[in-house]
Enzyme design. Structure first.
Site, PDB file in Angstrom:
ATOM      1  N   GLU A 273       0.806  -1.220   0.000  1.00  0.00           N
ATOM      2  CA  GLU A 273       0.000   0.000   0.000  1.00  0.00           C
ATOM      3  C   GLU A 273       0.841   1.273   0.000  1.00  0.00           C
ATOM      4  OE1 GLU A 273      -3.767  -2.047   2.341  1.00  0.00           O
ATOM      5  OE2 GLU A 273      -2.127  -1.207   3.489  1.00  0.00           O
TER       6      GLU A 273
ATOM      7  N   GLY B 104     -12.693  -4.105   3.369  1.00  0.00           N
ATOM      8  CA  GLY B 104     -13.790  -4.924   2.861  1.00  0.00           C
ATOM      9  C   GLY B 104     -15.054  -4.067   2.794  1.00  0.00           C
TER      10      GLY B 104
ATOM     11  N   MET C   4      -8.930  -2.828   9.691  1.00  0.00           N
ATOM     12  CA  MET C   4      -8.376  -3.258  10.977  1.00  0.00           C
ATOM     13  C   MET C   4      -7.522  -2.205  11.693  1.00  0.00           C
ATOM     14  SD  MET C   4      -7.500  -7.205   9.812  1.00  0.00           S
ATOM     15  CE  MET C   4      -7.106  -7.784  11.452  1.00  0.00           C
ATOM     16  N   GLU C   5      -7.528  -0.957  11.215  1.00  0.00           N
ATOM     17  CA  GLU C   5      -6.628   0.041  11.829  1.00  0.00           C
ATOM     18  C   GLU C   5      -7.214   1.446  11.999  1.00  0.00           C
ATOM     19  OE1 GLU C   5      -5.691  -1.537   8.888  1.00  0.00           O
ATOM     20  OE2 GLU C   5      -4.527  -3.149   9.794  1.00  0.00           O
TER      21      GLU C   5
ATOM     22  N   ASP D 215     -12.396  -6.309  -1.379  1.00  0.00           N
ATOM     23  CA  ASP D 215     -13.237  -7.509  -1.264  1.00  0.00           C
ATOM     24  C   ASP D 215     -14.548  -7.083  -0.620  1.00  0.00           C
ATOM     25  OD1 ASP D 215     -13.073  -8.126   1.850  1.00  0.00           O
ATOM     26  OD2 ASP D 215     -11.099  -7.489   1.202  1.00  0.00           O
TER      27      ASP D 215
HETATM   28  N1  ADE Z   1      -9.101  -5.209   4.844  1.00  0.00           N
HETATM   29  C1  ADE Z   1      -9.404  -5.555   3.582  1.00  0.00           C
HETATM   30  N2  ADE Z   1     -10.411  -6.434   3.553  1.00  0.00           N
HETATM   31  C2  ADE Z   1     -10.762  -6.646   4.842  1.00  0.00           C
HETATM   32  C3  ADE Z   1     -11.717  -7.470   5.469  1.00  0.00           C
HETATM   33  N3  ADE Z   1     -12.524  -8.239   4.745  1.00  0.00           N
HETATM   34  N4  ADE Z   1     -11.796  -7.457   6.825  1.00  0.00           N
HETATM   35  C4  ADE Z   1     -10.972  -6.672   7.551  1.00  0.00           C
HETATM   36  N5  ADE Z   1     -10.038  -5.876   7.010  1.00  0.00           N
HETATM   37  C5  ADE Z   1      -9.930  -5.864   5.664  1.00  0.00           C
END
Ligand code: ADE
Length: 251
Positions: A12, A79, A194-195, A218
């Site tokens: 990234e 996501g 997640m951050e 995703d």
């Molecule tokens: N970062 C990218 N895709 C993710 C997902 N499905 N869950 C958590 N963090 C992500």
């Protein structure tokens, strides 16, 4: 004005680091490399935080204390949670919440105990500048910077920019069931990662303006673990580099 640029994964920020490398110096603090230099005339510190809220919070704290950054931008992938969003869309946070924070019944669900709030607002000027940079890059540059097979396979020509809530937690979300649970718990959340909300909390506590930009890799569903690494490798790096380049050169 020094800007901290943070990501969770190397892909990234790889292109940004390469662009800044001539003339930049690297300081190693707390198991992380902080790259200090200039990009598009702007003083920057670029750092790989690694994955998760603790990693992100520790990195943001070092950026503020040790490197004196006055603003922080987090870039990366997420996501998709909300209906109607597609892989390749960009989400710029207007607020962030920690979806796995739950000290109920002592405190309301999602509220950070003793801080009296669940959601943290991004800086409006940074948020709007990132959203504009994302729109401009998608419209003017993406077609020449992302490989044609990805453009057509993911219909990236139709990619859009959304501004809204991002939910963060220490879990890679990869099931339709969990998407449904998150949608019910946080009906306004557009994306999950997640951050971001950890950086948001640290920046709130120190009074440092921040913004978070995420490209959807995703749909956080049962194929997320397959879609995510491919997208990261072949598409996400172009988005991050292109949009931040656009953002920095417009400052
Ligand atoms: N970062 C990218 N895709 C993710 C997902 N499905 N869950 C958590 N963090 C992500």
């Amino acid at each position: 004005m020094t800007l901290g640029i943070v990501a969770a994964l190397h892909e990234e920020i790889a292109d940004l680091l390469a662009e800044m490398a001539p003339g930049a110096r690297v300081e190693h603090v707390g198991m992380r490399d902080y790259h200090v230099g200039r990009l598009h005339g702007q003083g920057c510190v670029i750092v790989l935080a690694r994955v998760g809220k603790v990693a992100a919070a520790a990195t943001a704290t070092a950026l503020i204390h040790r490197f004196g950054v006055e603003q922080i931008v987090f870039t990366g992938v997420a996501g998709g949670l909300a209906h109607g969003l597609n892989v390749g869309d960009v989400v710029v946070a207007d607020s962030l919440v920690q979806h796995d924070m739950d000290a109920s019944p002592l405190f309301p669900r999602h509220e950070i105990p003793l801080l009296g709030r669940a959601a943290f607002s991004a800086d409006v000027a940074l948020r709007d500048a990132l959203a504009k940079a994302a729109r401009d890059w998608l419209a003017q540059h993406m077609a020449s910077e992302v490989r044609p097979e990805w453009l057509s396979a993911l219909h990236l020509g139709a990619a859009r920019v959304h501004v809204g809530q991002i939910a963060s937690g220490d879990r890679f979300v990869s099931s339709a069931q969990e998407v449904a649970r998150l949608r019910e718990a946080l009906p306004n959340a557009l994306a999950v990662e997640m951050e971001g909300a950890a950086v948001a909390q640290v920046c709130h506590e120190y009074g440092v303006p921040f913004a978070v930009m995420r490209t959807l890799s995703d749909a956080a569903d049962d194929t997320a673990h397959v879609d995510f690494p491919r997208f990261l490798r072949d598409v996400a790096s172009h988005y991050s580099h292109g949009i931040l380049r656009q953002f920095l050169s417009a400052r």
